[in-house]
Each structure stands twice: as C-alpha cells, then as structure tokens.
Design an enzyme around this catalytic site. Sequence first.
Site, mmCIF file in Angstrom:
data_model
loop_
_atom_site.group_PDB
_atom_site.id
_atom_site.type_symbol
_atom_site.label_atom_id
_atom_site.label_comp_id
_atom_site.label_asym_id
_atom_site.label_seq_id
_atom_site.Cartn_x
_atom_site.Cartn_y
_atom_site.Cartn_z
ATOM 1 N NE ARG A 1 -8.570 0.162 2.537
ATOM 2 C CZ ARG A 1 -8.719 0.065 3.738
ATOM 3 N NH1 ARG A 1 -8.020 1.188 4.395
ATOM 4 N NH2 ARG A 1 -9.467 -0.933 4.426
ATOM 5 C CD GLN B 1 -2.804 1.515 2.170
ATOM 6 O OE1 GLN B 1 -2.287 1.637 3.179
ATOM 7 N NE2 GLN B 1 -4.076 1.469 2.158
ATOM 8 N N GLY C 1 -9.598 -6.340 9.506
ATOM 9 C CA GLY C 1 -8.447 -5.920 10.013
ATOM 10 C C GLY C 1 -8.385 -6.226 11.413
ATOM 11 N NE ARG C 2 -11.932 -2.630 13.931
ATOM 12 C CZ ARG C 2 -13.094 -2.176 14.088
ATOM 13 N NH1 ARG C 2 -13.379 -1.410 15.025
ATOM 14 N NH2 ARG C 2 -14.004 -2.089 13.185
ATOM 15 C CE1 TYR D 1 -3.243 9.482 7.110
ATOM 16 C CE2 TYR D 1 -4.775 7.751 6.336
ATOM 17 C CZ TYR D 1 -3.954 8.196 7.333
ATOM 18 O OH TYR D 1 -4.061 7.871 8.686
HETATM 19 C C1 PHB Z 1 -3.758 5.186 11.880
HETATM 20 O O1 PHB Z 1 -2.659 5.198 11.944
HETATM 21 O O2 PHB Z 1 -4.646 5.449 12.749
HETATM 22 C C2 PHB Z 1 -4.292 5.009 10.276
HETATM 23 C C3 PHB Z 1 -3.414 4.983 9.266
HETATM 24 C C4 PHB Z 1 -3.909 4.553 8.009
HETATM 25 C C5 PHB Z 1 -5.484 4.731 7.891
HETATM 26 C C6 PHB Z 1 -6.014 4.877 8.911
HETATM 27 C C7 PHB Z 1 -5.748 4.819 10.269
HETATM 28 O O3 PHB Z 1 -5.665 4.573 6.747
#
Ligand code: PHB
Length: 385
Positions: free
Chosen positions: A231, A102, A325-326, A184
Amino acid sequence: MPLGLERLFEPAEVGGQTCPNRMVLAPLTRSRAREDGVPTALMAEYYAQRSGAGLIVSEGTVVSPQGASYARVPGLYSPEQVEGWKPVVGAARSRGAIVYAQLWHVGRQAHSSAQPDRLPGWAPSAIPILSAQYRSPAGRIPFEVPRELSAEGIRGVVGQFATAARNALEAGFDGVELHGANGYLIDQFLNAGSNQRADQYGGTFTNRIRFLAEVLDALGEVIPLERVGLRLSPSSTWMDMQDPDKRGLYSAVVRLASARGLSYLHLVEPGIAGSTEAADARDTVVSSAELGALFNGPLIVTGGHTAESAAARIEAGTADLVGFGRLFIANPDLPFRFQTGAELEPLRREGLYAGGAAGYTDYPHHPDNPHSTRKEDPLCALSTP
Ligand code: PHB
C-alpha cells in the site's frame, strides 16, 4: 442491481485466489484490541459484520511494540496475538472473502509516552514531524525527534516484518499487505524529507527503496511474494512526506513491486491525507492510473469512492478493485446496499478511534438485508444492534 454497478460484483483474481467481488474493506485503525495488542471477540464481530467484502485488509497490525503509536492497536509479534487473531480471521472469511493482514510500523509517528521503554520512536533520520501533532489521550502534543536507526537496527526491524508475516499465516490470513503509505516507517525511508541518511539507505531512489526491498527479501523467505500486497500513498504529504520528485520516486517503487511479483498494488487516492481529506491534492497528484500501468497485477484504489465512481474506474480499466473505508464503517453490509440501491447510513465520529461497541459494531445491517433478520444465521446475532 442499479445499472452500471455490475463490474463491482464480478470476481477478481488476487494472489492466486479468487475474491468473490471487487469491494475491499480498507485497512482501518479502530483501537479495539487489548492493551497488549491481542485481538478481541468484539473485533471478530466487527469483521464478521463486514465479511461481504471481496477482499478484507485488516486494520494496521504492528510488527513490534516500537511499531505502534497508539494504544489498543493489534499486533502480530506474540503467540497470544496469533491465537487472538484466529477467530477474527475466521469471522472475516465467513462469506468467502480473501483476508490479508496489514503489517505496520509507525517509525517516527510513535511517541515516548506510549512506548514500553518511554523512549521516542525509530526513524531513518532524526527528523521530527512538524506539520502535525501526536494524538495523545490528553489531546494533541508535538511529535518528538525520533532516534535514527543503525544498520543493525534496520536488520532487526526487517526481521520483525518477516516474523509478523509468518505469524499472519499461522493465524490464518491468506496474505499480508505492507503498509508503505501515510508517512509510516517504510514511507519515511522512501521520502527525502524524512530520510537524510548518508549510508546505503539514503540518497538515490535505489538507496531509499532499499529498506522496502530488504523487507520484501525477508518476507520472501517466509511467504510467497504472490501473497504480499503493497500500500502506497504517492500523492500525500501528510505527516511531512516531502520529496522533490514524488512521481519518479513512486514509479521506481511500483517497478520494484511489479518485478517482485507482488499480489497487488493498493494506492491511496490523491484526495486523501492519512485519515483526513487532502486540501492540497491538486498540487501533489501522482496519477493512480499512471502508477497502476507500471504494475503487472491487480490495482486497488481507495479514497472517497462511491459505488458509481468505483464501478466507473473498473470499467475504465484504471482499477481492478476498490477500497472503502468510511462507508464500510457506517454500513457493515455495504455490498448489499450497493447491490440493492439501499440508502446509506452516515458515519458518526464518536467511537472512531476508541471505545467499545458504540460507533464500532452498533451500525445496523439494512432492514431488507436477509442476513439482518435470519435467526439461524450466526452473523445475524452478531450484526443486530
Ligand atoms: C490513524 O490512526 O489516524 C491512521 C492510521 C493508519 C493510517 C492512517 C491513519 O494509515
């Protein structure tokens, strides 16, 4: 296998390659690289433990020092980083997963305190984030007014993305995912709230999408666009991502991604705001199904899914692959657990964003998983706590 989950374990075509299943390790910032952004042996262990995914998207990997907001995130701009990635990518693909890097530039989410030149980050416009705070080692502090990129500065950043993509291929990645989500840099160009430019990069949808289009042009010189995923987080207002017409905006972005023949479209689901849950999801929803229908290629959706909800989306045709993710942080052998109906470990918050093995590589494989006990399996040694 529990009834109804079969679809999750069918292979999927992504960018001309075959993912052995439809479970995606979502990109997750874990901050275990060296201070200079070089990946570590501990990271190889972490990815090896999760190598049962069909597609692995690396944690956000910065294209330049200015593209980073936090310490110890990996990069892809130096030869040492490329060398450091090689064993990590090898570990990630050890069970047949497709592995993408990524590519990340945080733009105005940077902070001078963590920048090599001690200056604020770069952004489309000199507009600070007001609704959130920067996570500094000493606690939360306000974001700063970022520096506005000049046209020449934009060309420079576009070039950094292309160099990072070339480096990703050299490191052994199958492709790259552009981080166009979560407020971002790319997202900052897309949304009118953070992009008030009067030049060809601001104003109309076409103008605000131009930065992304130019990054894709530059990537196309070094990597087939069939190996570039994108994304997006169309429903998120995290980090002040405000726009009066998110639906129109992201529809235009997805049409561009489709026209360029990108590898896949990866959508952060409406219930997620960056690294948190979205309280206001109802107000800002842009349907993943609607956007996915505009994209001629595989659709990945990520955000709060269970095995059942993921399989249901694939069955309904509103997703082709599903990111976790989690659940994947706390359950390195998540595909095994879904396949066998084994119970899931809960996530521990400590160690999420910093530290060593604790909260990172010390989540065990399930005791019934043969990979957790077979001595001859090289991954076994890695995955036993
Ligand atoms: C984070 O570090 O909290 C974080 C990083 C990348 C993301 C979202 C959150 O896309």
